[in-house]
Motif scaffolding. Structure first.
Motif, PDB file in Angstrom:
ATOM      1  N   TYR A 136      27.849  47.200  70.301  1.00 34.99           N
ATOM      2  CA  TYR A 136      28.677  47.904  71.299  1.00 34.99           C
ATOM      3  C   TYR A 136      27.286  47.518  72.365  1.00 34.99           C
ATOM      4  O   TYR A 136      27.306  47.014  73.472  1.00 34.99           O
ATOM      5  N   THR A 183      23.620  55.537  78.711  1.00 33.23           N
ATOM      6  CA  THR A 183      25.080  55.240  78.337  1.00 33.23           C
ATOM      7  C   THR A 183      25.709  55.109  76.492  1.00 33.23           C
ATOM      8  O   THR A 183      26.332  55.804  76.695  1.00 33.23           O
ATOM      9  N   ALA A 184      24.728  54.732  76.099  1.00 34.66           N
ATOM     10  CA  ALA A 184      24.722  54.161  74.795  1.00 34.66           C
ATOM     11  C   ALA A 184      24.018  54.332  74.118  1.00 34.66           C
ATOM     12  O   ALA A 184      24.727  55.281  72.787  1.00 34.66           O
ATOM     13  N   PRO A 237      23.458  59.236  73.726  1.00 38.55           N
ATOM     14  CA  PRO A 237      24.597  59.695  73.792  1.00 38.55           C
ATOM     15  C   PRO A 237      24.728  59.471  71.589  1.00 38.55           C
ATOM     16  O   PRO A 237      25.747  60.311  71.173  1.00 38.55           O
ATOM     17  N   ALA A 238      24.712  58.707  71.417  1.00 46.09           N
ATOM     18  CA  ALA A 238      24.437  58.058  70.013  1.00 46.09           C
ATOM     19  C   ALA A 238      24.011  59.054  69.350  1.00 46.09           C
ATOM     20  O   ALA A 238      23.388  58.969  68.017  1.00 46.09           O
ATOM     21  N   LEU A 250      29.651  66.820  70.159  1.00 50.18           N
ATOM     22  CA  LEU A 250      28.732  65.518  70.850  1.00 50.18           C
ATOM     23  C   LEU A 250      29.460  64.200  70.241  1.00 50.18           C
ATOM     24  O   LEU A 250      29.474  62.640  71.176  1.00 50.18           O
ATOM     25  N   THR A 251      30.743  63.425  69.321  1.00 45.91           N
ATOM     26  CA  THR A 251      31.227  62.482  68.918  1.00 45.91           C
ATOM     27  C   THR A 251      32.620  62.500  69.510  1.00 45.91           C
ATOM     28  O   THR A 251      33.118  63.469  68.816  1.00 45.91           O
ATOM     29  N   PRO A 252      32.843  61.985  70.601  1.00 49.27           N
ATOM     30  CA  PRO A 252      34.061  61.742  71.192  1.00 49.27           C
ATOM     31  C   PRO A 252      35.748  61.739  69.802  1.00 49.27           C
ATOM     32  O   PRO A 252      36.212  62.109  70.050  1.00 49.27           O
ATOM     33  N   ARG A 278      36.128  64.702  68.233  1.00 47.44           N
ATOM     34  CA  ARG A 278      35.763  66.098  68.918  1.00 47.44           C
ATOM     35  C   ARG A 278      37.458  66.087  69.514  1.00 47.44           C
ATOM     36  O   ARG A 278      38.582  66.664  69.740  1.00 47.44           O
ATOM     37  N   THR A 279      37.861  64.634  69.247  1.00 51.52           N
ATOM     38  CA  THR A 279      39.705  64.309  70.076  1.00 51.52           C
ATOM     39  C   THR A 279      40.503  64.291  68.887  1.00 51.52           C
ATOM     40  O   THR A 279      41.393  63.720  69.191  1.00 51.52           O
ATOM     41  N   PRO A 337      31.438  53.274  72.207  1.00 52.01           N
ATOM     42  CA  PRO A 337      32.493  54.635  72.220  1.00 52.01           C
ATOM     43  C   PRO A 337      32.004  55.959  72.461  1.00 52.01           C
ATOM     44  O   PRO A 337      32.612  57.228  72.401  1.00 52.01           O
ATOM     45  N   TYR A 338      31.227  56.376  72.859  1.00 58.38           N
ATOM     46  CA  TYR A 338      30.725  57.773  73.311  1.00 58.38           C
ATOM     47  C   TYR A 338      31.187  57.399  74.787  1.00 58.38           C
ATOM     48  O   TYR A 338      31.101  58.314  76.499  1.00 58.38           O
ATOM     49  N   ARG A 358      34.937  56.668  78.135  1.00 61.82           N
ATOM     50  CA  ARG A 358      35.933  56.766  78.302  1.00 61.82           C
ATOM     51  C   ARG A 358      35.915  55.040  78.964  1.00 61.82           C
ATOM     52  O   ARG A 358      34.751  54.386  79.570  1.00 61.82           O
ATOM     53  N   ARG A 400      40.602  57.684  78.329  1.00 62.78           N
ATOM     54  CA  ARG A 400      41.028  57.575  76.767  1.00 62.78           C
ATOM     55  C   ARG A 400      39.481  57.285  76.315  1.00 62.78           C
ATOM     56  O   ARG A 400      38.665  56.403  77.286  1.00 62.78           O
ATOM     57  N   TYR A 401      39.167  57.472  74.699  1.00 66.46           N
ATOM     58  CA  TYR A 401      37.855  56.685  74.723  1.00 66.46           C
ATOM     59  C   TYR A 401      38.657  55.447  73.819  1.00 66.46           C
ATOM     60  O   TYR A 401      39.606  55.695  73.383  1.00 66.46           O
TER      61      TYR A 401
END
Lengths: 323, 262, 485, 509
Positions: free
Chosen positions: A217, A234-235, A238-239, A312-314, A317-318, C98-99, C101, C139-140
């Protein structure tokens, strides 16, 4: 379907698990220390004490009871907030109170410095993978990792305190005051702890960031014309963050118990000294209290680290989401 | 990186050799004084003398092996016990795996220094030291082994082996171990470095077992650092050298294994 | 008018080996071109050079890539990536951050600052362009289906109105339904006048979209189909009834019944995530179902493979999806083939060599392969070894779980042909699990269509997928009909 | 007789749990600074004197009968007074003016000093002394006073406002000596109130005590207005505190520091003088072979190289010892040390049937140099054909009774304590004492003697016996070193207390 938020449920079950674990641990240590050669009674009364006298003191301290009974009593005391009395007769809570706080203060300060530094160095090195800056950071942290902490502390004292006289060599804290109000005495102990922790955290963060920079990604973001700064923000950040938070928390909590050697070099009024002497003299109540405090703190932090990872990991978390 | 890795291996083996044959090539005994205390390096004592006037070079050569072997034994015992638990946990059903790992979490909760103190108070000798270091490192090894094996355990060839009824020793030894050997070796390197420190820390706290191992030499040389800096620097450099080499070797092992599963 | 994209005699090398060796072609404005070729032909590497990107270890060794007349190597023009050329990668699950939306990802690629109030409108518009509802904005990526993910990627690629879209196998990682969604989407993009450069190994599915095909490397061969055998008279070897299985609290299979006769090839067809692999694992005893029974020639079989007898274990064999994982990377082919002989057939050591030769012959591999490590074999060869390993047990049933999906089409048809021959010669019963309707239509006797973990349709292949109609369309109808129920 | 292990340790200059270990890096390198005897300059009144001593961590206490670390003892010295105390090695009156044995009664009369005031302003009386006696000898206490072995405090009676009569358990010729020898501070039980020159202002166990001058002190009031006593456990840290200017004075510092010297012109390194030395040596187990044979004991004495040990272990800061403990105290027999004679030692060993024997020496790094001296002695004895196996243990296990009984020798040190204390402490351990009837008689006579010549004669006899066939091997007398700002003055060292000097008259010049 779910009456409780999954994260909360996770936290609660983790907490319950930790309490069980801690109880098991304290039992093991209780029996273990009981079997150690150091006997608090003979070390207290001396070798010439008469057998009657030893028996009397044993009975007085309840040491003639079977180990299980004593453990039960100790547990009952814990429930009432009583950690027992040391072999010398002082209440353990009194012995520990200020010292635990001082040790935690040291660990917190070191961690507070660790966070920005390790993150900065780790990311910087990962971005410049293989280039001189990366080599310098990686080699530096490797070398720091390779020298025992008491040597690092010793060198710091020699250079900064005795050579340059910039900072106090020992952490003398006036009676009736706390280290917070004499921040100069904190500098060198914090620095010693920091340097050792920093090396490790930087290496881990560098590895995580370097891995992320190779992820598909990130390549996709590059191919969509995103700037390196944006990609980092942004990438990559967060990772790396979930990993970094774990490292920070674990390093931080290990500094509470791991500061023994550093505390010794600086004469810092933490739990270090207590830890060493209580184990060697078989002072069960103090050892138990320390295990409880340090073990509890570590387990709590492990749990927080777990939760932080989830938060912290979507994906975590979701929950699962649409599959 | 690969060149650096090779250098790491070469360094490691060279040092290993010197350390292992050290006792044979030491010019003096570890205990006999050859000159005044804290004498600077001279022809008689190439690295000077220590606080009792004993030959530093000989003590260094004599002390490497106990440090190395103790740390190796401790790291090996810890990695072995931890890895085995981790591997079995990874291959077992989830509940059993968790049940196996939980007690190890409890050990992680005790600071290594406290464990060291407990073990060395119970067994104030080399065995106690090895046990203490092994206990502190086992939980971490178990985690590494479990997560490495978990990535491998679901692979088709492992399931195929399970399906054709292979026993545990084949499953662990032939199917899983060759694939997780890299991470485990890398972990072993890290455990080794940690063991070196704990052994040195034991010396610092006055709990050491041998009187020549490098951790002890550092502790003994610290008070006289200003008088005879070589006596301090030599073992510090020795320990650092060993740690750097082990770290490099460990990095290399980790890298090798990454290629294998790509 | 100059060509939008012009590749001139491009040479790319990696580790001293040429991966792209003197390729030249052009794409005119508005034209859509497919690039095809066998795996390893450098299709992806080629596609990335259009964006001026070389992966680690790849070096530019001659020739040029020009977009709108300007070279992209060594450094692409500033407005090229995301602006002039959009990119859609192979695996949408890994392409999206992945982080972030969906809305964040889309807003960021527009590369201009949008006032806060207008943001949601812009995101909705970008999503609408690829036919996605506005609700997905918050959404993610992991909360989207594969098709939705890939459409978000396309939306991101289209955000700055590029003139050329580079597509690297954009549908291979998707299931049937998602694939249809994405292909339809790209058709609309192409119709809107945007050029496509579509890298694929599956020409059939892009035929309707592209104008031209450029083949690099060797051309692919045609597919394989067999004549169905009458099976009604044969005996039943395996019966599964009421299989309900899942992971944790989610059930994947619900009350699945299955019957297999000797010599028969039963295709189990379904979209990804429908529980096909779970079924394979349940039948081979690797996953314990919540309920249901399994019988082998009328004898009740325990679910757990560890509880099955040696003969029972030998009778049912599994060949898996991923050739990379099928074999132990540190064990030679000989070891892989010897173990079943030892464990399942108790064959004396003296007979091993002969048996290994027979097995390798059966899967059309030379005997020299025996002493190689899997890393030295191609994907197709590894899959054959995996098949040989399954045959080594002298099984009655082989469960093949997507054994061809990771292979290019020529290797795929070779494997299928071989499977067919083995079936005829040895009377093997085969459960072929696939998401590819064409494969199912071409080789199976009977068909079992899974949807949402249930059996949606079952019957003779000839009845469900009559020749002459596109199997893919038919299957989509079968699935949609079922969903409507 | 209740002698605790802790008291034994106290004599060796260390608190119950204080672990003396070498630590962090040393002083800045510089030329050698000559070591000077304690400065006798007069301090100026007023100001604050900061000193740092070996602490006892959380176990430190203001109660004179609880804390046992050097910092505790220094603090107790200035906060509380004893009935008698030493000046040099002579007993002088403090809170008591006289202690006279009552002929034929097995008791002595104690006469107290008038006009003494407690820190809380109340007057000091005989009842206070009785209360202190009861407090220190209470059986509930962890370390009941050793004085109870000689005096029956439970039967003591108040005979006047400032007089008491105290029965004794054995004939005691000079009660004042015993009262001065053992810690017997007079305190208001359960409170940190004493009669000393300083009273407590703030206290944090293991860290610091701030003491302020007590203006109504019965003797001359203290010099400094304030005394700040800090606790550190690490010897190097103590030195670092002075080197970096955080403290003015620290004592009992490693020899290496003195060897290095200090480059700081404001600092100097001092010794406690020849009366403030600590005897380093070994005690041989005379209850089992081979050291049951006096010839084997003598062989060890002849076999060691005293000067080499002084040079290596003490870095030359000290003098060779003559195998008797208590150098510097009154009645000490300061004869010349034996010279090394390996041949004679070998012969003696052979005669004792111990040639080639293997013996176990027990050591722990209780004090800097314990392990090192054991290693060197083992090397030296190897030349005689006596194989020494070193049993090196952790500090807390060192005095394990059972283990002591199984070893042949243990490393030991003791300061310039009065001879009654030294010999009673050695006798307290079955394996440290010399089982000798003549010695026992001589020691009893020394304690019971009421006149000086008789005492001197009895001690001479006892020490002659120890020289002839004793089980102590004292190879050296180690200097006690301190590091101080040059302006620090008035620090007094009292007999046997070289590691916890009296700061009641100290200040900055």
């Amino acid at each position: 379907m779910r009456p409780v938020h999954p994260l909360l449920r996770h936290a609660l079950s983790g907490l319950a698990g930790n309490v069980v674990l801690l109880a098991g641990l304290s039992f093991l240590v209780f029996v273990g220390v009981d079997l150690l050669p150091g006997d608090p009674i003979t070390s207290r009364l001396g070798p010439t004490a008469t057998p009657e006298r030893i028996a009397a003191v044993r009975a007085e301290l309840g040491l003639d009871q079977p180990v299980l009974t004593r453990y039960g009593d100790w547990l009952a005391g814990i429930v009432h907030g009583d950690l027992g009395r040391s072999a010398a007769g002082q209440p353990v809570t009194e012995l520990l109170s200020g010292r635990v706080g001082n040790s935690i203060l040291l660990a917190c300060l070191a961690t507070a410095c660790l966070i920005p530094l390790s993150f900065g160095f780790g990311l910087a090195a990962a971005r410049r993978r293989g280039r001189p800056a990366d080599r310098a950071i990686s080699t530096g942290s490797l070398l720091l990792l390779s020298v025992p902490e008491f040597v690092v502390a010793g060198f710091l004292v020699l250079i900064l305190a005795i050579g340059l006289r910039l900072l106090p060599a020992v952490s003398l804290v006036p009676a009736g005051s706390s280290p917070v109000r004499h921040s100069e005495v904190l500098v060198l102990p914090v620095l010693s702890l920091l340097l050792v922790g920093l090396a490790y955290a930087t290496r881990v963060i560098r590895a995580a960031a370097a891995g992320t920079l190779r992820a598909p990604y990130v390549e996709f973001l590059r191919l969509s014309g995103q700037s390196e700064r944006t990609i980092l923000r942004t990438a990559v950040v967060p990772a790396v963050l979930p990993v970094a938070v774990q490292i920070w928390l674990l390093t931080g909590v290990s500094m509470i118990g791991g500061a023994v050697l550093v505390e010794k070099v600086f004469g810092y009024p933490g739990i270090g000294e207590l830890l060493v002497t209580s184990v060697q003299t078989g002072d069960l109540a103090v050892v138990q209290a320390l295990v409880l405090v340090l073990g509890g703190a570590t387990l709590a932090v492990l749990l927080i680290a777990d939760l932080a990872m989830v938060l912290l990991t979507p994906r975590l978390r979701t929950g699962g989401g649409a599959e | 990186m690969s060149r650096l890795g090779k250098a790491g291996w070469a360094l490691f083996f060279l040092l290993l050799l010197v350390i292992l044959i050290g006792p044979a090539i030491a010019p003096n005994t570890a205990t006999h004084p050859v000159g005044p205390p804290y004498a600077p390096p001279s022809g008689r004592a190439l690295l000077g003398t220590d606080h009792l006037g004993r030959d530093m070079l000989s003590r260094l050569l004599l002390g490497g092996r106990p440090l190395l072997l103790t740390s190796l034994a401790a790291a090996a015992a810890g990695t072995l016990a931890g890895s085995l638990t981790g591997l079995v946990a990874a291959l077992s059903r989830r509940r059993l795996g968790a049940w196996l790992m939980r007690p190890l979490d409890a050990i992680t909760a005790v600071p290594p220094i406290l464990l060291l103190l407990l073990c060395l108070t119970a067994l104030p000798n080399r065995t106690g030291l090895v046990i203490a270091v092994a206990i502190t490192s086992a939980p971490l090894s178990a985690r590494v082994a479990r997560s490495a094996a978990a990535q491998v355990a679901g692979r088709a060839h492992v399931e195929n082996a399970i399906a054709r009824g292979e026993n545990w020793s084949w499953l662990l030894g032939r199917e899983i171990l060759p694939l997780v050997a890299g991470p485990l070796l890398a972990d072993f390197g890290i455990r080794f470095v940690a063991a070196v420190y704990l052994v040195a820390a034991a010396g610092f706290l006055g709990l050491g077992a041998s009187d020549t191992d490098w951790g002890r030499l550092i502790v003994e040389a610290l008070p006289g650092a200003a008088l005879q800096p070589v006596a301090l620097l030599a073992p510090v450099i020795g320990v650092a050298f060993l740690a750097v080499a082990a770290n490099l070797a460990s990095d290399r092992a980790a890298q090798n294994s990454r290629g294998l599963l790509a | 008018m100059t060509a939008l994209l012009e590749v001139q005699n491009l040479r790319l090398t990696a580790a001293g080996r040429a991966i792209v060796d003197g390729v030249s072609f052009q794409v005119e404005p508005g034209e859509s071109v497919a690039i095809t070729g066998p795996s390893g032909a450098g299709k992806t590497t080629l596609a990335l050079t259009v964006l001026g990107h070389l992966r680690d270890g790849v070096t530019h060794d001659g020739g040029q890539v020009l977009v709108d007349g300007r070279p992209t190597l060594p450094q692409p023009p500033p407005e090229l990536r995301g602006g002039l050329v959009g990119y859609v990668g192979q695996d949408p699950g890994n392409s999206l951050n992945p982080y972030a939306r969906v809305a964040t990802t889309l807003l960021r690629v527009t590369a201009r600052s949008v006032p806060r109030p207008q943001r949601s409108a812009l995101v909705s518009e970008l999503l609408a362009r690829v036919g996605l509802p506005t609700e997905l904005a918050q959404r993610y990526p992991h909360q989207l289906s594969g098709g939705q993910q890939q459409r978000v990627v396309i939306a991101a690629a289209l955000a700055r109105n590029p003139r050329l879209l580079v597509l690297d196998e954009p549908t291979t990682a998707l299931d049937l339904v998602a694939k249809a969604e994405v292909v339809a989407e790209l058709r609309r993009v192409s119709d809107a006048g945007i050029s496509l450069l579509w890298v694929t190994h599956d020409l059939a599915s892009v035929e309707t979209v592209v104008d031209r095909v450029v083949t690099i490397g060797e051309p692919t061969t045609a597919s394989y189909s067999h004549a169905p055998v009458a099976t009604a008279a044969r005996e039943v070897v395996l019966t599964a009834t009421g299989v309900t299985a899942g992971y944790g609290h989610t059930s994947v299979l619900r009350a699945v019944d299955l019957e297999l006769r000797s010599g028969e090839l039963l295709a189990v067809l379904g979209a990804s995530g429908v529980g096909k692999s779970t079924l394979a694992r349940v039948l081979t005893g690797l996953h314990r179902p919540a309920s249901g029974t399994l019988a082998h020639r009328g004898e009740r079989l325990p679910w757990d493979v560890r509880r099955r007898s040696r003969a029972e274990r030998a009778a049912i064999q599994l060949v898996g999806q991923n050739p990379a994982e099928a074999l132990h990377p540190r064990q030679t082919v000989r070891t892989a083939l010897t173990r079943p002989l030892v464990r399942l057939r108790n064959l004396p050591t003296a007979e091993h060599d002969g048996e290994i030769k027979l097995l390798l012959d059966a899967v059309q591999l030379p005997i020299e392969v025996a002493d190689r490590l899997p890393g030295e074999l191609s994907g197709g060869m590894r899959q054959r070894v995996a098949l040989a390993r399954a045959l080594a047990a002298r099984p009655e049933v082989i469960v093949c779980d997507e054994i061809t999906s990771a292979l290019d089409s020529s290797t795929q048809s070779a494997i299928l042909r071989m499977l067919d021959e083995l079936r005829a010669e040895l009377g093997l019963a085969v459960v072929l699990i696939t998401h590819d309707a064409d494969v199912a239509a071409s080789v199976s006797d009977r068909l079992l269509v899974l949807a949402s973990g249930r059996v949606a349709r079952t019957g003779a292949t000839a009845d469900l997928l009559p020749p002459g109609e596109s199997p893919e369309e038919r299957v989509r109808h079968l699935l949609i009909d079922h969903t409507d129920l | 007789m209740t002698l605790s292990r802790r008291v034994l340790l106290r004599s060796a200059g260390l608190g119950a749990a204080a672990v003396a270990l070498p630590s962090a890096c040393g002083a800045a390198a510089s030329g050698q600074t000559p070591v000077q005897a304690t400065a006798s300059a007069t301090p100026k009144p007023g100001g604050t004197l900061r000193a740092v001593f070996t602490g006892g961590g959380a176990t430190e206490s203001l109660d004179p009968y609880v804390g046992g670390a050097p910092v505790d003892l220094v603090r107790h010295e200035v906060m509380y007074d004893a009935l008698f105390r030493f000046r040099g090695n002579e007993v002088e009156a403090a809170l008591a003016l006289a202690a006279k044995p009552v002929a034929g009664q097995g008791a002595f009369d104690l006469e107290l000093r008038p006009d003494v005031v407690w820190h809380d302003g109340t007057a000091f009386t005989a009842r206070d002394v009785l209360a202190s006696f009861a407090y220190m000898s209470s059986p509930e206490r962890a370390y009941p006073s050793e004085l109870s072995a000689y005096f029956d405090f439970a039967k003591a009676t108040v005979t006047g406002p400032l007089t008491l009569r105290i029965p004794t358990r054995q004939p005691i010729g000079e009660p004042a000596l015993l009262l001065a020898s053992y810690p017997a501070k007079i305190v208001k039980p359960g409170k940190s109130i004493g009669t000393g020159p300083y009273q407590v202002d703030a206290f944090a166990a293991g860290r610091e005590a701030r003491l302020k001058k007590f203006d109504r002190y019965w003797e001359k009031t203290a010099v400094s207005d304030e005394l700040v006593l800090s606790s550190l456990t690490d010897p190097q840290a103590k030195v670092n505190a002075v080197l970096s200017g955080q403290s003015d004075f620290s004592t009992d510092i490693p020899f290496t520091i003195a060897k290095t010297g200090t480059s700081n012109a404001e600092l100097e390194i001092r010794t406690a003088g020849p009366l403030g030395r600590v005897g380093f040596g070994f005690v041989l187990n005379a209850t089992k072979a081979p050291f049951k044979d006096p010839r084997a004991r003598k062989a060890v004495r002849l076999g060691i190289d005293r000067q080499a040990l002084v040079d290596s272990v003490l870095l030359g800061f000290g003098a060779p010892g003559n195998d008797l403990f208590g150098a510097g105290s009154k009645h000490f027999d300061s004869r010349e040390p034996l010279a090394r004679d390996v041949d004679q030692a070998r012969t003696l060993l052979k005669d004792a049937g111990a040639a080639g024997a293997t013996v176990v020496f027990r050591t722990a790094e209780y004090e800097i140099g314990y392990n090192a001296s054991t290693q060197l002695v083992a090397e030296q004895l190897r030349e005689l054909g006596l194989m020494v196996k070193i049993d090196q243990v952790g500090v807390p296990e060192f005095f394990d009774v059972k283990a002591l009984g199984q070893t042949d020798g243990i490393v030991f040190s003791i300061g310039a304590l009065p001879l009654p204390v030294t010999y009673s402490r050695l006798a307290a351990y079955p394996t440290l004492g010399l089982p000798d009837a003549e010695l026992k008689t001589a020691l009893g006579a020394a304690l019971a003697a009421t006149d000086e010549p008789a005492r001197a004669k009895a001690w001479a006899t006892a020490q002659q016996i120890m020289t002839d066939r004793g089980n102590t091997v004292v190879w050296g007398q180690a200097d006690t070193l301190s590091i101080a700002r040059k302006s620090v003055a008035g620090v007094e060292t009292r007999a046997g207390q070289e590691k916890y000097p009296y700061l009641g008259r100290a200040g900055l010049a």
